[in-house]
Write an enzyme that holds these catalytic residues in place. Structure first.
Site, PDB file in Angstrom:
ATOM      1  N   LEU B 189       0.834  -1.201   0.000  1.00 57.76           N
ATOM      2  CA  LEU B 189       0.000   0.000   0.000  1.00 57.76           C
ATOM      3  C   LEU B 189       0.872   1.256   0.000  1.00 57.76           C
ATOM      4  O   LEU B 189       1.739   1.429   0.861  1.00 57.76           O
ATOM      5  CB  LEU B 189      -0.923   0.015   1.218  1.00 57.76           C
ATOM      6  CG  LEU B 189      -2.057  -1.008   1.194  1.00 57.76           C
ATOM      7  CD1 LEU B 189      -2.792  -1.019   2.530  1.00 57.76           C
ATOM      8  CD2 LEU B 189      -3.029  -0.703   0.049  1.00 57.76           C
ATOM      9  N   LYS B 249       0.852  -3.743   6.029  1.00 57.06           N
ATOM     10  CA  LYS B 249       0.843  -2.391   6.578  1.00 57.06           C
ATOM     11  C   LYS B 249      -0.118  -2.364   7.767  1.00 57.06           C
ATOM     12  O   LYS B 249      -1.247  -2.868   7.672  1.00 57.06           O
ATOM     13  CB  LYS B 249       0.389  -1.418   5.489  1.00 57.06           C
ATOM     14  CG  LYS B 249       0.702   0.041   5.771  1.00 57.06           C
ATOM     15  CD  LYS B 249       0.634   0.865   4.484  1.00 57.06           C
ATOM     16  CE  LYS B 249       0.843   2.342   4.725  1.00 57.06           C
ATOM     17  NZ  LYS B 249       0.979   3.094   3.467  1.00 57.06           N
ATOM     18  N   GLU B 367      22.888  11.585 -12.654  1.00 62.13           N
ATOM     19  CA  GLU B 367      23.248  12.717 -11.790  1.00 62.13           C
ATOM     20  C   GLU B 367      22.681  12.607 -10.385  1.00 62.13           C
ATOM     21  O   GLU B 367      23.242  13.187  -9.446  1.00 62.13           O
ATOM     22  CB  GLU B 367      22.802  14.033 -12.439  1.00 62.13           C
ATOM     23  CG  GLU B 367      23.546  14.404 -13.720  1.00 62.13           C
ATOM     24  CD  GLU B 367      23.016  13.711 -14.970  1.00 62.13           C
ATOM     25  OE1 GLU B 367      21.981  12.998 -14.880  1.00 62.13           O
ATOM     26  OE2 GLU B 367      23.644  13.866 -16.037  1.00 62.13           O
ATOM     27  N   HIS B 416      30.261  24.588 -17.961  1.00 62.63           N
ATOM     28  CA  HIS B 416      29.506  24.954 -19.153  1.00 62.63           C
ATOM     29  C   HIS B 416      28.331  25.870 -18.808  1.00 62.63           C
ATOM     30  O   HIS B 416      27.210  25.699 -19.299  1.00 62.63           O
ATOM     31  CB  HIS B 416      29.033  23.711 -19.907  1.00 62.63           C
ATOM     32  CG  HIS B 416      30.175  22.946 -20.533  1.00 62.63           C
ATOM     33  ND1 HIS B 416      31.131  22.325 -19.775  1.00 62.63           N
ATOM     34  CD2 HIS B 416      30.516  22.725 -21.820  1.00 62.63           C
ATOM     35  CE1 HIS B 416      32.021  21.749 -20.576  1.00 62.63           C
ATOM     36  NE2 HIS B 416      31.667  21.979 -21.827  1.00 62.63           N
ATOM     37  N   ASP B 424      26.220  24.837 -28.813  1.00 59.09           N
ATOM     38  CA  ASP B 424      25.464  23.666 -28.344  1.00 59.09           C
ATOM     39  C   ASP B 424      24.003  23.978 -28.042  1.00 59.09           C
ATOM     40  O   ASP B 424      23.157  23.090 -28.059  1.00 59.09           O
ATOM     41  CB  ASP B 424      26.134  23.049 -27.114  1.00 59.09           C
ATOM     42  CG  ASP B 424      27.158  21.984 -27.495  1.00 59.09           C
ATOM     43  OD1 ASP B 424      27.037  21.415 -28.590  1.00 59.09           O
ATOM     44  OD2 ASP B 424      28.065  21.743 -26.691  1.00 59.09           O
TER      45      ASP B 424
END
Lengths: 626, 626
Positions: B189, B249, B367, B416, B424
């Site tokens: 759940l 649960k 990342e 960058h 780019d």
């Protein structure tokens, strides 16, 4: 070769397909050479995959990019844009002359694809975005449009490391999206060196299969095998297909093929490379047209019957007003869809789910997919409302940023904003969301303080351009506006005003109520202050702020957000043009909260009525003496 | 029952383990009841899993939470904090009195765990964070500390939908982290209803196995089976183990067990529930102590020999100076580690990788894992530098936000930055990163303009508190400072100053050079302007800004970032206390860039020298007339 193409297709021969692949390589070399930058080798690896797709399997009317029956091709490895543009040239959509404008100022052929080109649905270039957006489009095809278009996503192998890809893999598998095909260009080389799995197609296949996908492993330069793989994907029912294609980065030019250190640059000797690839070609592909189709929204549009709330009546949480207004909007308009990150009982999208189950998308706890699916759906003309806790929208920050580059029209709603949520503590508090959403290019940021205002803004935001954000609160707030009050985007409401105002309190959301209470406390002491409800945080009502600044000399922002990038910044930005600036004071959450009741939290952060009043007294008595 | 515990353990009987599980349930009910909020049922499902872990398998010295040999227990399902605090009570670390302060103001027992408690390594509560952070700790154990501690992550089933989990699953599998155990509390759940896979343990197992994990499926309330599963995890070599535990649960209280609509709330009748669970207990567990261990950094600390650059010599990219400085710092200090998101050749962490391969962690294009692994490593006393493109740090926004709540000390470097990257295009441009990083609580934000400044700041940031961000550029910039110049955190440099300055240009990074060139252009026309290099964007050098504001009357910020939340806001915030404000002007990137050369981009955004000079002329002639 037996035709594996679409019905009625004039199948190209193996030689013709091979020639087309070479043309795409040559054009990729030419475009990057003309630009002096760009990703030649990443384009060359996927050239045969793209050639076979264009010639035999894609249904697309390049003269009618808005044709509802068109397939959708997403180049998730957006750095391989030269390949996409070469494809467009082969399809006759882009001239040779335009191809060579690649990456130059003003060219539509940007370094990474964007919808400045009419055939590009969404911007790519941040890896791991194509598949989740594609899931949104495929869901549209299945559940909203009910049109048999296919979604083709060409992905790199490196980007399979992104978690967003696996959110999408899980969702597509569970939903059985057999109209979605993922083509992974396994060229074994990332940017700085080899990928984790090299050319181990099985490593990818095992993972995808575990999530319920059909997989096909193929030599990505064997055009017959690729052709069969696409046909297999098209005929596979009830689950999505991934084509895992072993390829060679820089394929066709020995100086760069399968070499490290050749990522993201033009070839050193383009002339020799073009010769090695057999020279420039001008092969034209007659791309298959889509079948007739039209978009039908689930229910016809009708009268909008927004919920109304009694001014001065029972307090109502703005999240609750949002849920009710969204459900009403859904009843009035068939183009409204709602997506939630498994917290619909908290964000209150559950009301929409109950009334419009067919247009409600449970995305589970996968916020990147949540936002990406919304982006995919808006590309198909739907009007998505994407909801989760404001705090958890930070998970999707990159998707929101890219959505702006995609020129997407997307409604984003973050609930449980600020310390006012109380005991749950900082992990659940949106205290950075205004900074995040204001810095999204072209965004609209709304932060209502009462239920009627919320309902009006929920309706108004539907038709704005760009990314529009609505911030809602957990607790119940007083209803301070009547149901007939109007709230312009870019407007504000002056809630207290006298000719003797000593300063102006600028608040939004929860803090409007604190500011009003502070003003009442101060009024009893003979200190008149103006109160502005700055519900439109972006764009901001500069004129009202300027007037208040001139008339009262000091603007005090009160916000349930960290001091950076939120309401204080929105007010300061109204003075970014060199005009005289009044005194500015920021009251915001500058401490790290713990657990406490909502009232204790507001007090602890110094943004409750008593703290605001105390700050005003100090300012009036000590600072503003003049 | 045969002892499955640690060597020398005094094994608890099945009855004793069961009793301990019930005690944890009772205490979870009591804590949430006392608080009037909190997640009772989510605690109850995992109580037996926690009991067996504490009694038989965890090695932890609660009197010495900094013991390097301690195991690490991360409660990724942080909403089940009552269970964790109940565990601490059973271990004798928290008194019964403190347990009942749960969620009250000032209590260390927050709604979701934070390191305000010395036994909590990292804050949880944003789901999908525990495993990636645990990967960082497990990597530390294997590759840095070389101590045989184990990392135990208790996760919910809902959070398995988060992509960040799969980034971590992939990394842990590939690295063969057999010191890492994931315990999934499959209680079927979620918050608003059933999870996608319900109690289908096999669905999770198939996925995890495909990523190279060992899996054990178990009844999470069968303490003997759980005991054996943990023993199996401890004895499994060369790969991580996931224990998939089927649970209920609200287990143990019939009124709530396995019921929808019982998420995130105390039990309605706590007294009855406690009685049903067998009443309050005060069982104490003698937790196994860790074996002797000490942290040895890879190389001893020595003299720091930062790279130096010739003032006025060849231009150098700040990213290049970063990479060189980081490598030098790594030579001087054994506690420095570097992590990169498969762009080390761009961020220039490749220099560190070359010199210190043993302390370099390739995280591939993931990342969230990248930042989380850094958070895990700093919890073990290492000093991580986490690097990728500034734009892609937005992927990890939630991890950065939570890292601040974790009181983490983390260096984050985004390369960058801005439109100055050129061709780019916008997907690769960090244009929101300053807004994001400034709004992180307690952060430091640095944006150097030249190579020597970069090197100094790279060294200085290592020892700051909190999240410290360094923004670097792609292109080469002039070296404008000598190698002996010092740069205080919170400082700035006044680069042009006369007594006749008509206004002040405030710049950082790339735009410092544009501002200097603009000042030179204007000086030739007889318009003197001050130039401030505001390299410390947060904290900001308010005193220098105040002086410049008083003396010149106008501060013009010039930034390669969207107008919101960046340099302009940093300057405005220096005036957030009600003092008189000079005129403020923001020059920033307010358009959506496309592809173009760096010079064209700066011009297009109106932040190149010519545009800045033009803006100054306009201000001086038309606006500032007085």
């Amino acid at each position: 070769m037996p035709s594996e193409g679409l019905p009625g297709s004039s199948a190209l021969s193996v030689d013709e397909l091979t020639e087309l692949g070479q043309q795409l390589r040559v054009d990729s070399v030419r475009a990057t050479d003309a630009a002096g930058s760009g990703h030649a080798t990443s384009s060359m690896s996927a050239a045969d995959l793209a050639a076979v797709l264009l010639a035999h399997h894609l249904r697309y009317d390049f003269d009618r990019p808005d044709h509802p029956g068109n397939d959708h091709l997403i180049l998730s490895k957006g750095h391989a844009s030269p390949l996409l543009y070469a494809l467009y040239r082969a399809a006759g959509a882009v001239t040779d002359e335009e191809l060579l404008t690649f990456r130059s100022q003003g060219s539509r052929l940007e370094g990474h694809p964007t919808p400045r080109l009419p055939w590009v649905d969404v911007a790519t270039g941040s890896l791991g975005q194509g598949l989740p957006v594609g899931v949104g489009m495929a869901l549209s095809g299945k559940r909203l449009d009910r049109i048999p278009y296919r979604v083709w996503v060409i992905s790199g192998d490196s980007e399979m490391a992104e978690g967003s890809v696996w959110e999408a893999v899980e969702h597509a598998g569970a939903e059985g999206l057999d109209n979605l095909t993922l083509i992974v260009d396994v060229n074994r080389l990332g940017q700085r060196g080899p990928t984790r799995h090299g050319r181990d197609l099985g490593a990818y296949a095992r993972r995808l299969k575990a999530f319920g996908w059909h997989t096909v492993e193929v030599d990505g330069h064997d055009v017959e095998a690729v052709d069969r793989a696409y046909a297999e994907a098209r005929s596979t029912q009830d689950r999505p297909t991934a084509i895992l294609a072993s390829t060679v980065k820089g394929k066709g030019v020995e100086a760069v093929a399968d070499q490290e250190g050749q990522h993201g640059k033009p070839l050193a000797d383009a002339t020799a490379a073009i010769a090695e690839l057999g020279g420039v070609r001008a092969r034209h592909v007659d791309v298959h047209k889509p079948t007739a189709a039209r978009t039908l929204h689930a229910v016809p549009s009708g009268h909008l019957d927004l919920p109304t709330f009694d001014k001065g009546g029972d307090p109502v949480a703005t999240r609750d007003a949002y849920g009710q207004a969204l459900a009403a909007l859904g009843s009035a308009r068939g183009d409204i869809v709602a997506l939630d990150g498994e917290v619909g009982d908290s964000t209150r999208t559950e009301y929409f789910a109950k009334d419009h189950a067919d247009r409600y998308f449970e995305c589970y706890i996968a916020e990147q997919l949540l936002v990406a699916a919304g982006v995919g759906m808006q590309a198909r003309g739907h009007v998505p409302y994407v909801s989760t806790f404001a705090a958890f929208l930070t998970r999707a920050h990159d998707f929101l940023r890219m959505a702006a580059i995609s020129r997407a029209s997307l409604n984003v709603v973050g609930s449980h904003a600020g310390v006012a949520i109380g005991e749950d503590g900082p992990s659940q508090m949106g205290l950075e969301d205004l900074a995040m959403m204001r810095a999204i290019h072209g965004s609209t940021v709304l932060y209502p303080s009462d239920a009627n205002q919320t309902a009006k803004l929920v309706a108004a935001m539907a038709d704005l351009d760009g990314i529009r954000y609505l911030r809602t609160g957990r607790g119940k707030d007083a209803v301070i506006y009547g149901p007939d009050e109007e709230f312009a985007i870019g407007g504000s409401k002056v809630l207290r005003r006298t000719d003797d105002d000593r300063l102006t309190l600028v608040a939004a959301g929860t803090t409007v109520h604190e500011a009003l209470a502070a003003a009442d406390l101060l009024a009893a002491e003979g200190i008149a202050v103006r109160v502005v409800d700055l519900y439109s945080v972006k764009p901001v009502d500069a004129q009202t702020l300027w007037t208040a600044g001139e008339e009262t000399g000091c603007l005090v922002t009160v916000e349930d957000h960290h001091p950076e990038g939120g309401l204080g910044d929105a007010v300061a930005e109204a003075y970014a043009d060199g005009r005289p600036v009044p005194r500015l004071v920021r009251l915001a959450v500058s401490t790290m909260p713990g657990s406490a009741t909502p009232d204790e939290q507001l007090y602890g952060a110094g943004i409750d009525a008593e703290s605001v009043a105390a700050a005003v007294r100090l300012l009036v008595e000590k600072v503003m003496v003049r």
